[in-house]
Write a protein that holds these residues in place. Sequence first.
Motif, mmCIF file in Angstrom:
data_model
loop_
_atom_site.group_PDB
_atom_site.id
_atom_site.type_symbol
_atom_site.label_atom_id
_atom_site.label_comp_id
_atom_site.label_asym_id
_atom_site.label_seq_id
_atom_site.Cartn_x
_atom_site.Cartn_y
_atom_site.Cartn_z
ATOM 1 N N UNK A 7 0.817 -1.205 0.000
ATOM 2 C CA UNK A 7 0.000 0.000 0.000
ATOM 3 C C UNK A 7 0.858 1.265 0.000
ATOM 4 N N UNK A 8 1.980 1.246 0.684
ATOM 5 C CA UNK A 8 2.824 2.434 0.789
ATOM 6 C C UNK A 8 3.862 2.549 -0.318
ATOM 7 N N UNK A 9 3.926 1.585 -1.216
ATOM 8 C CA UNK A 9 4.907 1.637 -2.299
ATOM 9 C C UNK A 9 4.672 2.838 -3.209
ATOM 10 N N UNK A 10 3.434 3.113 -3.557
ATOM 11 C CA UNK A 10 3.114 4.218 -4.462
ATOM 12 C C UNK A 10 3.554 5.575 -3.945
ATOM 13 N N UNK A 11 3.159 5.960 -2.721
ATOM 14 C CA UNK A 11 3.609 7.261 -2.216
ATOM 15 C C UNK A 11 5.121 7.367 -2.056
ATOM 16 N N UNK A 12 5.755 6.295 -1.621
ATOM 17 C CA UNK A 12 7.212 6.329 -1.454
ATOM 18 C C UNK A 12 7.896 6.417 -2.812
ATOM 19 N N UNK A 13 7.400 5.664 -3.801
ATOM 20 C CA UNK A 13 7.991 5.717 -5.142
ATOM 21 C C UNK A 13 7.796 7.097 -5.770
ATOM 22 N N UNK A 14 6.652 7.720 -5.531
ATOM 23 C CA UNK A 14 6.437 9.072 -6.048
ATOM 24 C C UNK A 14 7.443 10.039 -5.441
ATOM 25 N N UNK A 15 7.663 9.935 -4.126
ATOM 26 C CA UNK A 15 8.622 10.812 -3.461
ATOM 27 C C UNK A 15 10.034 10.585 -3.995
ATOM 28 N N UNK A 16 10.399 9.326 -4.190
ATOM 29 C CA UNK A 16 11.732 9.014 -4.726
ATOM 30 C C UNK A 16 11.873 9.556 -6.147
ATOM 31 N N UNK A 17 10.829 9.414 -6.961
ATOM 32 C CA UNK A 17 10.880 9.915 -8.335
ATOM 33 C C UNK A 17 11.009 11.430 -8.367
ATOM 34 N N UNK A 18 10.259 12.102 -7.525
ATOM 35 C CA UNK A 18 10.304 13.562 -7.481
ATOM 36 C C UNK A 18 11.662 14.050 -6.988
ATOM 37 N N UNK A 19 12.118 13.491 -5.880
ATOM 38 C CA UNK A 19 13.386 13.909 -5.311
ATOM 39 C C UNK A 19 14.560 13.517 -6.215
ATOM 40 N N UNK A 20 14.499 12.301 -6.765
ATOM 41 C CA UNK A 20 15.562 11.849 -7.652
ATOM 42 C C UNK A 20 15.674 12.684 -8.912
ATOM 43 N N UNK A 21 14.546 13.119 -9.441
ATOM 44 C CA UNK A 21 14.574 13.966 -10.639
ATOM 45 C C UNK A 21 15.177 15.332 -10.337
ATOM 46 N N UNK A 22 14.856 15.880 -9.167
ATOM 47 C CA UNK A 22 15.452 17.162 -8.790
ATOM 48 C C UNK A 22 16.954 17.035 -8.579
ATOM 49 N N UNK A 23 17.382 15.930 -7.988
ATOM 50 C CA UNK A 23 18.807 15.738 -7.736
ATOM 51 C C UNK A 23 19.569 15.469 -9.031
ATOM 52 N N UNK A 24 18.960 14.723 -9.963
ATOM 53 C CA UNK A 24 19.650 14.341 -11.199
ATOM 54 C C UNK A 24 19.613 15.432 -12.268
ATOM 55 N N UNK A 25 18.839 16.468 -12.065
ATOM 56 C CA UNK A 25 18.704 17.496 -13.091
ATOM 57 C C UNK A 25 19.976 18.305 -13.346
ATOM 58 N N UNK A 26 20.656 18.848 -12.335
ATOM 59 C CA UNK A 26 21.862 19.634 -12.642
ATOM 60 C C UNK A 26 22.971 18.835 -13.332
ATOM 61 N N UNK A 27 23.318 17.622 -12.856
ATOM 62 C CA UNK A 27 24.353 16.886 -13.579
ATOM 63 C C UNK A 27 23.905 16.482 -14.988
ATOM 64 N N UNK A 28 22.637 16.184 -15.153
ATOM 65 C CA UNK A 28 22.142 15.803 -16.476
ATOM 66 C C UNK A 28 22.207 16.940 -17.464
ATOM 67 N N UNK A 29 21.872 18.131 -17.013
ATOM 68 C CA UNK A 29 21.932 19.286 -17.906
ATOM 69 C C UNK A 29 23.384 19.683 -18.190
ATOM 70 N N UNK A 30 24.236 19.560 -17.200
ATOM 71 C CA UNK A 30 25.642 19.910 -17.394
ATOM 72 C C UNK A 30 26.305 18.974 -18.400
ATOM 73 N N UNK A 31 25.997 17.682 -18.315
ATOM 74 C CA UNK A 31 26.602 16.691 -19.211
ATOM 75 C C UNK A 31 25.831 16.541 -20.520
ATOM 76 N N UNK A 32 24.716 17.261 -20.667
ATOM 77 C CA UNK A 32 23.856 17.153 -21.850
ATOM 78 C C UNK A 32 23.375 15.724 -22.074
ATOM 79 N N UNK A 33 23.141 15.012 -20.981
ATOM 80 C CA UNK A 33 22.630 13.644 -21.025
ATOM 81 C C UNK A 33 21.488 13.543 -20.020
ATOM 82 N N UNK A 34 20.287 13.522 -20.548
ATOM 83 C CA UNK A 34 19.117 13.517 -19.681
ATOM 84 C C UNK A 34 18.520 12.128 -19.496
#
Length: 99
Positions: A7-34
């Motif tokens: 039951x709690x997998x969905x909310x936790x996965x959403x949080x991980x996806x949101x946080x992970x995307x914010x964390x991965x955005x600067x290195x992805x844009x810097x390396x031009x690899x998204x």
Amino acid sequence: MKLWALTLTGPIAWFVALLGSFIAQPPGCYAQNKMLLFVIPGVCLLATAAAAFLSWLDWNAAGREYPGDSGGRTAATRTMASGGVLLNGFFVIVIFAQF
């Protein structure tokens, strides 16, 4: 315990996806690899869909009826399993929308 985890997998996965995307955005844009910006939500989307499917299987095993006024373990299993299906289904839509 298994039903709580499903039951709690969905909310936790959403949080991980949101946080992970914010964390991965600067290195992805810097390396031009998204690619990492697509992998993180994709994995979380698959995990949430799998949890919804496993909750649906548990709901089938307990009897595909919505829990009524009766008590007991069967009613509790039906409640948690149907809640897991609905909650994870909602978060599949949310994660897909944020994808």
